[in-house]
Design an enzyme around this catalytic site. Structure first.
Site, short mmCIF file in Angstrom:
data_model
loop_
_atom_site.label_atom_id
_atom_site.label_comp_id
_atom_site.label_asym_id
_atom_site.label_seq_id
_atom_site.Cartn_x
_atom_site.Cartn_y
_atom_site.Cartn_z
N LYS A 1 0.84 -1.19 0.00
CA LYS A 1 0.00 0.00 0.00
C LYS A 1 0.87 1.23 0.00
O LYS A 1 1.78 1.36 0.81
CB LYS A 1 -0.93 0.01 1.22
CG LYS A 1 -2.02 -1.04 1.16
CD LYS A 1 -3.02 -0.88 2.29
CE LYS A 1 -4.14 -1.91 2.17
NZ LYS A 1 -5.14 -1.74 3.26
N GLY A 2 0.60 2.14 -0.94
CA GLY A 2 1.35 3.40 -1.03
C GLY A 2 0.46 4.55 -0.64
O GLY A 2 -0.67 4.37 -0.17
N GLY A 3 0.97 5.76 -0.84
CA GLY A 3 0.23 6.96 -0.48
C GLY A 3 -1.04 7.10 -1.29
O GLY A 3 -2.00 7.73 -0.86
N GLY B 1 -2.83 4.49 -2.65
CA GLY B 1 -3.72 3.36 -2.47
C GLY B 1 -2.96 2.06 -2.57
O GLY B 1 -1.74 2.01 -2.46
N VAL C 1 -1.38 -1.46 -4.17
CA VAL C 1 -0.67 -1.86 -5.38
C VAL C 1 -0.87 -3.36 -5.55
O VAL C 1 -0.62 -4.14 -4.62
CB VAL C 1 0.83 -1.52 -5.28
CG1 VAL C 1 1.53 -1.91 -6.57
CG2 VAL C 1 1.02 -0.04 -4.99
N ASP D 1 8.60 13.04 -12.74
CA ASP D 1 7.88 13.07 -11.46
C ASP D 1 8.57 12.16 -10.45
O ASP D 1 7.93 11.33 -9.80
CB ASP D 1 6.42 12.65 -11.67
CG ASP D 1 5.52 13.08 -10.52
OD1 ASP D 1 5.93 13.97 -9.76
OD2 ASP D 1 4.42 12.52 -10.37
#
Length: 766
Positions: A543-545, A547, A549, A611
């Site tokens: 889980k990342g910032g 949502g 994965v 990015d």
């Protein structure tokens, strides 16, 4: 008798006044100057006769308003109307209309000046009043008092971002308009009272002693193009002047100002003048900051003494007697804004043992304003601005989307957290008549809770413009599922084990097959396809910032990771997650650097990520790192290209290279800069923009702390004492080199990889 000073000085330059110039000197540097003639036709420009500065049309700085000329009776009278005051930009029917001044340096100090000459441009003969805002903070109320004379207002401010907005706000007392807008970079040591939370609004800036009442000192004599207007009361004050250069500290006025002074005609008298506060509806009791400048212009005899006190309302303003230095400027100033007073009677009185009367060369007075209010989250602003441009929204969408609350954009709902910037939570586009496909930028607003439709021509995929409506309130609730649907390439993160693939398949990374693989990574996917790829989102990788994965496989068996935005997501690292060790951080940094090096060097033509940030580095169960989120990927046209040009700035605030924001030109060194910020986050555990107590980027924060020579001042507390000191110093050095202001001073990603490999060896050896 005392001289009285009005507010909003008449801009005598516009009334035919001259600009004093020192001949035979090269013009000071004008890098960073922005000089705008508001209402000038698009693509027009001219060189001002007096200052030799180039003025340009305001068409590239705002997309609102209409151009108007002042009426014929004034436009044909050159005795008091300068070129830039022959036209205006007017903003009828708008609540807030803004200019955006960009390519600035965050954390730097600027002078911003606006000028206004009504000239009966609208034929109504009604003098308007309106508010001026600096970004989301109130600047001043512009109260136009004469038809045919220009007025100016000026603010000195420290900018937080690489842009600043100047906004005209309709208060119901007439249509806002503007004649000119200037921005001038200032040295950091000038006006120390100005900071990120306090701005200085000019009350007066006066040059004493000039005999010509129309003689203005500004650029090039003043390298910062401050406007010094003359002030002399001939029946009371005598002039003292010199042709010799007058030196001084950085805070001092230019020599051309300090070369003149006044003294009482009657040697037994004092120098006296009165200043009256000018309140407004935001600051009914303004607080002022004064700077008074002195220099002795006469070589005094051995038995002569010039010494005096400065008092305000009969009280000493400066405790010690003032004895000006010969041909050197001395400045006395308030460190903080004074408590409000009803009137300021200034008197300069000779001391008892002074044989000469007092003098004064120049004075500056400012009112203090708060600039503590912060604008909407930068990523939200970038996304909603792109959405505005994509759908050509013609609603009242000007200035900051959420702030101040009273001027928030129509159709937006925002959350206001005292500990952070406002965030966009809802976008109501039900009455906008939008058409085309749904912009992926909606997904960039990661705090959005709902998006309302009722736009039948708005596409939910690339092949159809028909959306089936639900019957709830005649609106479509398209929150998380539809956001996931429109993530297209930006949120489908294809993570290849590139070296392993190359080893198995023998693919040459510079042949056409590899380029085709990169093309595949930018392919659009429907939500249904994502379900198939991930086996109905069966296996969660992490889980990342943004949502969760999910693990997945393409048709050809290529393993991918699919990042799916969750409704409760909060972009960034999980503060409750266990802290990574120093060795783990080093290895993650190295593997991430290798991923970027692959994009820069192994692909033909090379790619720029655009990015690079911590939240776009994904980890597997073994903490192996992969660079992710290729939605902003940009390819060079040819292998030997030096840069890629873009039409607008994209990316994430805090990670953007300064030259990208300034010139819209990307190079490999732009990614290097962003990666340097990532390295600093890895070392410190701090975000790219700190707010402690004032906003500061992580680069400045680290530089200031390392100046004391102790690496522990910057190392994350979770790893402090558990990392090799030499390795930590080396990584910090790499990071600061990566974030150098000049791209030519930054290393390549190949260099960074080699340096990080050495750091990892140092750590493993310990």
């Amino acid at each position: 008798m005392t001289a009285q000073l009005p507010w909003l000085l008449l801009f005598v330059l516009a009334a035919g006044g001259g600009v004093r110039q020192v001949r035979g000197q090269g013009a000071p540097d004008t890098t960073g100057f922005i000089s705008i003639d508001c209402g000038l036709p698009e693509k027009s420009s001219y060189v001002d006769d007096a200052t030799k500065l180039t003025y340009v049309s305001d068409a590239g700085f705002t997309d609102a308003g209409v151009n108007r000329n002042v009426s014929a009776e004034y436009i044909n009278n050159p005795s008091f109307v300068s070129n830039r005051n022959r036209n205006v930009r007017s903003f009828p029917g708008a609540t807030r209309s803004c200019y955006t001044l960009s390519s600035l340096t965050p954390g730097s100090k600027y002078l911003i000046r606006a000028t206004f000459l009504y000239g009966n441009y609208d034929g109504l003969g009604r003098l308007p009043a309106f508010d001026l805002h600096l970004g989301v903070n109130f600047w001043t109320t512009v109260n136009v008092t004469t038809i045919d004379q220009a007025e100016l207002t000026e603010v000195i401010t420290v900018v937080r971002d690489d842009f600043v907005q100047v906004c005209l706000v309709n208060t119901g007392s007439g249509t806002p308009f503007i004649s000119g807008l200037d921005l001038r970079p200032l040295g950091s040591s000038l006006y120390p009272q100005a900071n990120t939370t306090q701005g200085l609004v000019l009350y007066t800036r006066r040059n004493f002693g000039t005999t010509d009442p129309k003689q203005v000192v500004r650029y090039p004599d003043d390298p910062y193009d401050r406007v010094w207007t003359p002030w002399n009361v001939a029946d009371e004050w005598a002039e003292i002047s010199t042709t010799e250069k007058v030196g001084g500290a950085t805070i001092s006025p230019p020599s051309a100002v300090m070369q003149t002074a006044i003294t009482p005609r009657n040697a037994s008298k004092n120098i006296e003048f009165t200043l009256y506060p000018v309140p407004n509806h935001v600051y009914p009791a303004p607080r002022y900051i004064g700077l008074v400048h002195f220099a002795e212009l006469q070589r005094l005899a051995a038995n002569a003494t010039r010494q005096f006190y400065l008092t305000v309302n009969g009280k000493l303003w400066y405790a010690l007697p003032i004895k000006p230095d010969y041909l050197f400027a001395n400045t006395i100033y308030d460190k903080e804004a004074n408590d409000p007073l009803d009137v300021y009677h200034v008197s300069i009185n000779a001391t008892a043992n002074s044989t000469l009367p007092p003098i004064i060369n120049a004075i500056e007075v400012f009112s203090a304003i708060s600039t503590a209010n912060i604008g909407t989250d930068g990523q939200d602003v970038s996304a909603i601005t792109a959405i505005k441009a994509r759908y050509q929204v013609n609603k009242n969408w000007m200035g900051d989307p959420c702030a101040p609350k009273s001027l928030a954009w129509d159709g937006l709902s925002c959350s206001y957290d005292v500990s952070g910037p406002p965030r966009i939570t809802n976008v109501n586009i039900s009455y906008s008549g939008l058409n085309g496909d749904i912009s992926p930028y909606f997904a960039k607003i990661n705090t959005i809770e709902s998006l309302y439709g009722d736009n039948p021509n708005l596409c939910s995929n690339g092949n159809s413009c028909q959306i089936k409506k639900k019957k709830s309130n005649n609106a479509i609730y398209i929150a998380v599922p539809i956001v996931a649907f429109v993530l297209v390439g930006t949120l489908v993160l294809l993570l290849r084990l590139m070296r392993k693939k190359k080893a198995k398949s023998g693919v040459n990374p510079r042949n056409g097959n590899e380029h085709n693989m990169m093309q595949l990574e930018n392919r659009r996917f429907t939500y249904r396809e994502l379900e198939v790829i991930t086996n109905n989102f069966k296996r969660v990788l992490g889980k990342g910032g943004f949502g969760s994965v999910y693990d997945g496989f393409l048709e050809d068996g290529t393993q991918v990771a699919v990042k799916l935005r969750s409704q409760s997501s909060n972009q960034g690292r999980d503060g409750n997650a266990g802290s990574l060790s120093w060795r783990q951080r080093l290895r993650i940094a190295l593997e991430s650097a290798q991923g970027l090096e692959y994009l820069h060097k192994a692909c033909s033509p090379p790619f720029l990520h655009r990015d690079v940030k911590t939240s776009n580095i994904l980890l597997n169960a073994n903490h192996e790192a992969k660079i992710a989120d290729f939605g902003l990927l940009k390819a060079f046209q040819h292998d030997d290209d030096t840069h890629v040009s873009t039409v607008r700035v994209v990316g994430t605030h805090g990670y953007l290279a300064p030259e990208y924001a300034a010139a819209l030109q990307l190079t490999e060194k732009s990614d290097v800069y962003s990666f340097g910020v990532v390295l600093l986050e890895m070392i410190t555990g701090q975000p790219p923009i700190l707010r402690c107590p004032n906003p500061m980027n992580i680069i400045q924060w680290v530089q200031q702390r390392l100046a004391h020579g102790n690496i522990d001042n910057v190392v994350d507390i979770h790893i402090r004492g558990n990392c090799n000191v030499n390795a930590a110093w080396k990584v910090a050095d790499i990071a600061l080199k990566c974030t150098a202001q000049s791209p030519t001073q930054r290393p390549t990603m190949t260099d960074v990889v080699m340096q990080l490999q050495e750091c990892l060896k140092l750590e493993e050896g310990s």
